[in-house]
Structure formats: C-alpha cells, structure tokens
Design a protein around this motif. Structure first.
Motif, PDB file in Angstrom:
ATOM      1  N   GLU A   1      20.009 -31.144 -54.001  1.00 10.94           N
ATOM      2  CA  GLU A   1      20.222 -32.535 -54.428  1.00 10.94           C
ATOM      3  C   GLU A   1      22.435 -32.317 -53.869  1.00 10.94           C
ATOM      4  N   ALA A   2      22.366 -30.878 -54.025  1.00  7.82           N
ATOM      5  CA  ALA A   2      23.935 -30.324 -54.321  1.00  7.82           C
ATOM      6  C   ALA A   2      24.455 -30.470 -52.459  1.00  7.82           C
TER       7      ALA A   2
ATOM      8  N   ARG B   1      22.544 -32.987 -50.619  1.00  8.46           N
ATOM      9  CA  ARG B   1      22.706 -34.262 -50.843  1.00  8.46           C
ATOM     10  C   ARG B   1      24.276 -34.987 -50.554  1.00  8.46           C
ATOM     11  N   GLU B   2      25.131 -34.365 -51.661  1.00  8.15           N
ATOM     12  CA  GLU B   2      26.042 -34.889 -52.323  1.00  8.15           C
ATOM     13  C   GLU B   2      27.192 -34.895 -51.256  1.00  8.15           C
TER      14      GLU B   2
ATOM     15  N   ALA C   1      28.344 -37.748 -49.094  1.00  6.48           N
ATOM     16  CA  ALA C   1      29.825 -38.349 -49.907  1.00  6.48           C
ATOM     17  C   ALA C   1      30.572 -39.022 -48.985  1.00  6.48           C
TER      18      ALA C   1
ATOM     19  N   ASP D   1      27.188 -44.849 -48.194  1.00 11.41           N
ATOM     20  CA  ASP D   1      27.668 -43.443 -48.035  1.00 11.41           C
ATOM     21  C   ASP D   1      28.672 -43.366 -46.185  1.00 11.41           C
TER      22      ASP D   1
END
Length: 210
Positions: free
Chosen positions: A50-51, A53-54, A58, A155
C-alpha cells in the motif's frame, strides 16, 4: 471453508470499465455459494504494498518508467508471499483487483518497456503463480476514459494519454488470445445486467466444483 487449495480469481481492465462494481458482484456470488474468500488488490495488499501504491499513483509524483515497473513487481512479490499464497494454501479463495496481466499491459505495453521484459523480470523473481480465472473487462478506451473523468481527480497513471491506454488494451487482448482457458474477455460496454450475467457464467464452473 473450501477443502484443499483455494481458487485464485483476478479482475483486469483499463480505467472506467467497472472493476469495482463487478468485484462487488463476484463477492456476492462467492458469499451466496458459502465460499471462504479474501479480497485484495494490486498494487497493494500488504502494508508495504500500500505504501508503494501511494508512491506509484501519487498525482504529483514523477519517476522513471523502469522504477515504476520495479515498484509494482516488489509489491507483487510481497503480496504473493504474505497474502495470496498463504490464503490459497489454507483453502481460501482469493479475489484480486489486478495482477501480473496489469503490469504486462501497463508497463510492458503502455510504457513500452516490452511485454517480454516484464514477463522475464517476474520469472527472475520466481513469480510463477497464475490465476485460475481472469475476468478481463473490456470496452473502447474513449468510453472508459469518459467514465473515469466523472469519478474525480485522476492519479498519475490515469492522466496518461489515450495512446498509452490503447497500447495497454491491445496487450490485454493479446494476453487473452494467448491464454483463452484462463482469461475471459467480458464486453463491459454493455448494460450492467448483461455484463454481470457473463461474469456469473464464467464463474459457474469454479463454483460448481467448489
């Protein structure tokens, strides 16, 4: 609990094809069949994933195309080892929003890094897991992008040009042609009830064998 090894189902497709709606429909079918399952996504699925993914998505982020591919692959390696394989081994079914086909389409074809290059990287990382069934929701790129635009701020990847998504769509369809026993192409431009009937029919053989 499903006896033996669980089944691995993936949902694929470009932006705006209705993956979220149809994922919820698949979840309802699994619930109705009393099948123990988990839902997950890529990139993501783990705290590290998930990190990553960010970082990858972004809206104001920038990175080399190869860096994007490596981050996607790193997320997938963690996801398989810590979530997908343990669940399957325990007899749970796994429903995943995107998997390796997405990297082949988006990074291999969309980013023009090369479909074989993406596949070779995953083989090098011992990523050999294949879904039992992949539902590829497909529609013309322009239609999907119109739907996506109504959802809000895009995104970093969603902001790509139409040519990027056209390349990705063709790669998806090529993957389906190469693996017809695994990948079912669903015409997602039709009314929702027709789309979901196709999804239900695709899942029936797995559900009947459960």
């Amino acid at each position: 609990m499903t006896e033996g090894r669980g089944k691995f189902i993936t949902l694929e497709g470009l932006e705006g094809v209705g993956k979220t709606t149809n994922r919820q429909f698949v979840e309802s079918l699994l619930d109705d069949a009393d099948i123990d399952f988990i839902g997950t996504r890529e990139p993501g699925g783990t705290a590290l994933g998930e990190a990553l993914r960010e970082l990858v998505l972004a809206a104001d982020g920038q990175m080399q195309d190869l860096t994007e591919l490596l981050l996607m692959t790193a997320s997938r390696v963690e996801h398989i080892a810590n979530v997908i394989e343990p669940a399957l081994a325990a007899g749970q079914w796994v429903l995943c929003d995107r998997f390796l086909d997405a990297s082949i389409a988006y990074q291999g074809a969309g980013r023009q890094l090369g479909v074989e290059r993406v596949a070779d990287l995953h083989r090098l990382m011992d990523v050999t897991l294949e879904p039992d069934l992949t539902l590829l929701l497909d529609m013309p790129v322009a239609t999907g992008l119109e739907r996506m635009a109504a959802r809000g701020t895009p995104d970093r990847i969603e902001r790509e040009a139409m040519a990027f998504f056209e390349r990705a769509r063709q790669a998806y369809l090529q993957q389906a042609a190469m693996a017809p026993d695994r990948v079912l192409v669903v015409d997602a431009a039709r009314p929702l009830d027709a789309v979901q009937e196709s999804v239900r029919q695709a899942l029936l053989p797995l559900l009947e064998g459960a």
